[in-house]
Design a protein around this motif. Structure first.
Motif, mmCIF file in Angstrom:
data_model
loop_
_atom_site.group_PDB
_atom_site.id
_atom_site.type_symbol
_atom_site.label_atom_id
_atom_site.label_comp_id
_atom_site.label_asym_id
_atom_site.label_seq_id
_atom_site.Cartn_x
_atom_site.Cartn_y
_atom_site.Cartn_z
ATOM 1 N N LEU A 42 1.735 8.672 -14.072
ATOM 2 C CA LEU A 42 2.379 9.035 -15.338
ATOM 3 C C LEU A 42 3.624 9.896 -15.099
ATOM 4 O O LEU A 42 4.594 9.796 -15.848
ATOM 5 C CB LEU A 42 1.394 9.746 -16.256
ATOM 6 C CG LEU A 42 0.225 8.884 -16.742
ATOM 7 C CD1 LEU A 42 -0.727 9.713 -17.586
ATOM 8 C CD2 LEU A 42 0.710 7.657 -17.496
ATOM 9 N N ASP A 43 3.593 10.722 -14.049
ATOM 10 C CA ASP A 43 4.742 11.578 -13.732
ATOM 11 C C ASP A 43 5.882 10.821 -13.054
ATOM 12 O O ASP A 43 7.057 11.083 -13.320
ATOM 13 C CB ASP A 43 4.325 12.738 -12.819
ATOM 14 C CG ASP A 43 3.488 13.783 -13.538
ATOM 15 O OD1 ASP A 43 3.458 13.782 -14.792
ATOM 16 O OD2 ASP A 43 2.848 14.599 -12.849
ATOM 17 N N THR A 44 5.533 9.886 -12.172
ATOM 18 C CA THR A 44 6.547 9.254 -11.321
ATOM 19 C C THR A 44 6.729 7.755 -11.557
ATOM 20 O O THR A 44 7.721 7.185 -11.113
ATOM 21 C CB THR A 44 6.183 9.437 -9.835
ATOM 22 O OG1 THR A 44 4.999 8.679 -9.555
ATOM 23 C CG2 THR A 44 5.977 10.899 -9.481
ATOM 24 N N GLY A 45 5.719 7.121 -12.169
ATOM 25 C CA GLY A 45 5.752 5.672 -12.311
ATOM 26 C C GLY A 45 5.312 4.951 -11.046
ATOM 27 O O GLY A 45 5.299 3.730 -10.983
ATOM 28 N N GLU A 46 4.940 5.704 -10.027
ATOM 29 C CA GLU A 46 4.516 5.141 -8.744
ATOM 30 C C GLU A 46 3.005 5.224 -8.607
ATOM 31 O O GLU A 46 2.383 6.203 -9.000
ATOM 32 C CB GLU A 46 5.164 5.909 -7.583
ATOM 33 C CG GLU A 46 6.680 5.870 -7.588
ATOM 34 C CD GLU A 46 7.232 4.479 -7.367
ATOM 35 O OE1 GLU A 46 6.662 3.737 -6.532
ATOM 36 O OE2 GLU A 46 8.211 4.118 -8.040
ATOM 37 N N PHE A 47 2.422 4.191 -8.018
ATOM 38 C CA PHE A 47 0.991 4.170 -7.760
ATOM 39 C C PHE A 47 0.724 4.540 -6.313
ATOM 40 O O PHE A 47 1.313 3.963 -5.407
ATOM 41 C CB PHE A 47 0.415 2.783 -8.062
ATOM 42 C CG PHE A 47 -0.970 2.592 -7.513
ATOM 43 C CD1 PHE A 47 -2.023 3.350 -7.980
ATOM 44 C CD2 PHE A 47 -1.211 1.673 -6.511
ATOM 45 C CE1 PHE A 47 -3.297 3.192 -7.462
ATOM 46 C CE2 PHE A 47 -2.477 1.498 -5.988
ATOM 47 C CZ PHE A 47 -3.524 2.261 -6.475
#
Length: 174
Positions: A42-47
């Protein structure tokens, strides 16, 4: 129905003969071991893959490498929730472990054609409903072998599977 633990549910996978199918109908889940990865997403868009998930992936590899199928249909609301976007990002690790996952937009199927509960169906004879605690976390599984309930859920499985889109073809919408 018999309430079983997650460890006992794992044994259902090991004991299944040909197929395990999961219906997921919630738009978000309070999965304890996903909290940090969800926050990062949610903060970075990265998994970021969490090594704690390896146990599940290893179990899925064990089951699917023996020729048994593990299938899921995720019934989702569009536009997608943040959690659904996160779940979509995590799905590649499930697929790499041998699972076959499809997505079904909620508006494509009448609510009367699906259940309001999540469940696993093993070999068309054992059904494990997911039990959630009041805070939304996993509480265990309620197992039944009642042939009428199992047959109903098998019919739901067949209907949603035929309508759902394979993961590789599905697109997330905002």
């Amino acid at each position: 129905m018999e309430l079983i633990t997650s460890n006992e549910q794992e044994q259902l996978f090991r004991d299944c003969r040909f197929r395990a199918f999961h219906l997921e109908v919630q738009d978000s889940y309070a999965v304890e071991d996903e909290a940090a990865a969800l926050e990062t997403f949610l903060d970075t868009g990265e998994f970021e893959y969490d090594p704690e998930w390896r146990h599940w992936d290893d179990l899925m590899r064990e089951v699917t490498s023996s020729g048994r199928a593990v299938q899921r249909v995720r019934v989702v609301t569009e536009p997608h929730t943040d959690y659904t976007r996160f779940l979509f990002a995590t799905t590649e690790s499930n697929i790499d472990s041998g699972e076959d996952i499809r997505w079904l937009p909620r508006h494509v199927i009448a609510s009367a054609e699906i259940t309001t509960d999540d469940w696993w169906l093993f070999d068309d004879d054992t059904l494990a409903f997911t039990v959630f605690r009041p805070d939304g976390t996993l509480g265990g599984f309620a197992v039944t072998r009642d042939p009428r309930i199992v047959a109903y859920c098998a019919a739901v499985r067949d209907r949603v599977w035929s309508l759902a889109t394979p993961h590789s073809e599905y697109r997330i919408k905002r």
